[in-house]
Design a protein around this motif. Structure first.
Motif, short mmCIF file in Angstrom:
data_model
loop_
_atom_site.label_atom_id
_atom_site.label_comp_id
_atom_site.label_asym_id
_atom_site.label_seq_id
_atom_site.Cartn_x
_atom_site.Cartn_y
_atom_site.Cartn_z
N GLY A 1 -7.73 10.83 6.54
CA GLY A 1 -7.59 9.61 5.76
C GLY A 1 -6.33 9.50 4.94
O GLY A 1 -6.14 8.51 4.23
N VAL A 2 -5.43 10.47 5.02
CA VAL A 2 -4.20 10.43 4.22
C VAL A 2 -3.15 9.57 4.94
O VAL A 2 -2.76 9.87 6.07
CB VAL A 2 -3.64 11.84 4.00
CG1 VAL A 2 -2.34 11.77 3.19
CG2 VAL A 2 -4.66 12.72 3.28
N PRO A 3 -2.67 8.49 4.29
CA PRO A 3 -1.59 7.69 4.89
C PRO A 3 -0.26 8.39 4.71
O PRO A 3 0.06 8.85 3.59
CB PRO A 3 -1.65 6.38 4.10
CG PRO A 3 -2.21 6.77 2.76
CD PRO A 3 -3.13 7.94 3.01
N TRP B 1 -3.47 14.33 -1.85
CA TRP B 1 -3.69 12.88 -1.87
C TRP B 1 -4.91 12.52 -2.72
O TRP B 1 -4.91 11.51 -3.43
CB TRP B 1 -3.83 12.34 -0.46
CG TRP B 1 -3.94 10.84 -0.38
CD1 TRP B 1 -5.00 10.10 0.05
CD2 TRP B 1 -2.94 9.89 -0.75
NE1 TRP B 1 -4.73 8.76 -0.02
CE2 TRP B 1 -3.46 8.60 -0.51
CE3 TRP B 1 -1.64 10.01 -1.26
CZ2 TRP B 1 -2.74 7.43 -0.76
CZ3 TRP B 1 -0.92 8.83 -1.52
CH2 TRP B 1 -1.46 7.58 -1.27
N ALA C 1 1.83 5.30 0.69
CA ALA C 1 1.65 6.35 1.69
C ALA C 1 2.39 7.58 1.20
O ALA C 1 3.32 7.49 0.40
CB ALA C 1 2.18 5.90 3.05
N SER D 1 4.92 6.74 10.91
CA SER D 1 3.92 6.21 9.98
C SER D 1 2.56 6.25 10.66
O SER D 1 2.41 5.78 11.79
CB SER D 1 4.26 4.77 9.59
OG SER D 1 3.27 4.22 8.74
N THR D 2 1.58 6.84 9.99
CA THR D 2 0.23 6.91 10.54
C THR D 2 -0.74 7.27 9.43
O THR D 2 -0.34 7.49 8.28
CB THR D 2 0.15 7.95 11.69
OG1 THR D 2 -1.11 7.82 12.35
CG2 THR D 2 0.30 9.37 11.17
N THR D 3 -2.01 7.31 9.76
CA THR D 3 -3.03 7.82 8.86
C THR D 3 -3.62 9.06 9.51
O THR D 3 -4.07 9.02 10.65
CB THR D 3 -4.14 6.78 8.61
OG1 THR D 3 -3.55 5.62 7.99
CG2 THR D 3 -5.21 7.34 7.68
N ARG E 1 4.11 8.64 5.91
CA ARG E 1 5.26 7.99 6.54
C ARG E 1 6.54 8.69 6.13
O ARG E 1 6.56 9.45 5.16
CB ARG E 1 5.32 6.51 6.20
CG ARG E 1 5.52 6.19 4.73
CD ARG E 1 5.73 4.70 4.51
NE ARG E 1 5.72 4.37 3.09
CZ ARG E 1 4.91 3.49 2.53
NH1 ARG E 1 4.01 2.86 3.27
NH2 ARG E 1 4.98 3.23 1.23
N GLN F 1 0.84 -1.19 0.00
CA GLN F 1 0.00 0.00 0.00
C GLN F 1 0.88 1.25 0.00
O GLN F 1 1.94 1.28 0.61
CB GLN F 1 -0.90 0.00 1.24
CG GLN F 1 -1.91 -1.13 1.27
CD GLN F 1 -2.99 -0.96 0.20
OE1 GLN F 1 -3.64 0.07 0.14
NE2 GLN F 1 -3.18 -1.97 -0.61
N GLU G 1 -2.56 20.23 6.75
CA GLU G 1 -3.21 18.92 6.69
C GLU G 1 -4.30 18.89 5.61
O GLU G 1 -4.44 17.91 4.88
CB GLU G 1 -3.79 18.57 8.06
CG GLU G 1 -4.31 17.16 8.19
CD GLU G 1 -4.67 16.85 9.63
OE1 GLU G 1 -4.10 15.90 10.20
OE2 GLU G 1 -5.54 17.57 10.19
#
Length: 285
Positions: free
Chosen positions: A129-131, A219, A5, A123-125, A133, A3, A212
């Motif tokens: 909703g945007v992944p 994204w 990011a 690393s987070t979301t 890292r 996936q 953000e």
């Protein structure tokens, strides 16, 4: 396929040229390693090792002595580096790295503090909703709780009108750190070791919330291109330094067959102005 990011580098790629993003993030087309890249990697490795030592061991002579063994480790992992820096050029290469280390020590006394983390993987979301890292070069936490995020730069300091990528990167890591730890870094510092100069940023909550939302918009565009397979090229002066011209339609090339979007195939959350979440289907994206 793993996936995807968003990282500062991949965000910069897409903003510069959507096709470049695709070739790097999705197709993963190999690119030649450059001398500035390996120089930066070696200097970063030395500084990371140094900050793990006791304060009394964090001095310039000891740091310089780590250049050769850490370079040997890099070559052992990637023997092709010997072609990039042949034996007859190694001395000059290490002298340049030593000069960058000297720049660091002229800017900061590492014996006066202890770093909280070096090469910190994050690393987070995000709430929208945007992944995301990436790696933060260094995080310092003062005894009074203030957090400082530090990034080392081994190239030239850009003119203010070209500093977007640098400030984008630092705001990115400030945002991710805040969302992971609930604390907004009090200071962001870019240390330009070559010119012995720094760039400082002091992010606010409002600034990071706005940033953000920008990441959410970015994204959304990436996902839209990913689902449609579009990823159009965008030409600029930077095309002259791109190693993918043979795959770019703008230069008469043909991209490889699109392997498909490796991201989620469900509704995508998008941030709204009031901080709540709205949703769009993949078709709408």
């Amino acid at each position: 396929m793993a996936q995807l990011a968003l990282s500062p580098s991949r965000a910069s790629d897409y903003q510069r040229c959507p096709l470049l993003y695709r070739l790097r993030a999705i197709d993963k087309i190999p690119e030649p390693t450059t001398l500035p890249q390996v120089k930066g990697t070696l200097v970063h490795a030395v500084l990371e090792e140094m900050h793990k030592k006791n304060r009394s061991e964090r001095d310039f002579p000891r740091a310089v002595k780590k250049l050769k063994p850490l370079w040997a480790e890099m070559v052992n992992k990637d023997p092709e580096l010997n072609e990039l820096v042949p034996e007859e050029d190694l001395y000059d290469f290490l002298v340049e790295c030593r000069s960058l280390l000297r720049g660091y020590f002229e800017m900061e006394n590492p014996q006066g503090f202890d770093a909280e983390r070096c090469e910190m993987y994050v690393s987070t979301t995000l709430p929208n909703g945007v992944p995301v890292r990436g790696f933060i070069d260094r995080v310092d936490i003062a005894p009074t709780g203030e957090v400082r995020v530090v990034d080392y730069k081994t190239g030239k300091k850009p003119l203010p009108r070209y500093s977007h990528d640098a400030t984008f990167q630092m705001r990115f890591y400030a945002l991710v750190y805040w969302r992971l730890h609930g604390v907004i870094p009090h200071q962001l510092r870019l240390m330009y070791l070559k010119v012995i100069d720094s760039m400082f940023l002091t992010p606010s909550k409002e600034e990071l919330e706005f940033f953000e939302r920008d990441l959410g918009d970015l994204w959304e565009k990436i996902v839209a291109d990913g689902l449609s397979g579009t990823f159009r090229p965008r030409t600029s002066k930077l095309c002259g330094w791109c190693s993918h011209q043979s795959l770019c339609p703008a230069f008469g090339g043909t991209p490889p067959e699109y392997p498909g979007w490796p991201g989620p195939q469900q509704a995508l959350p998008l941030a709204t102005g009031d901080g709540a979440a709205a949703y769009t289907t993949n078709e709408d994206a």
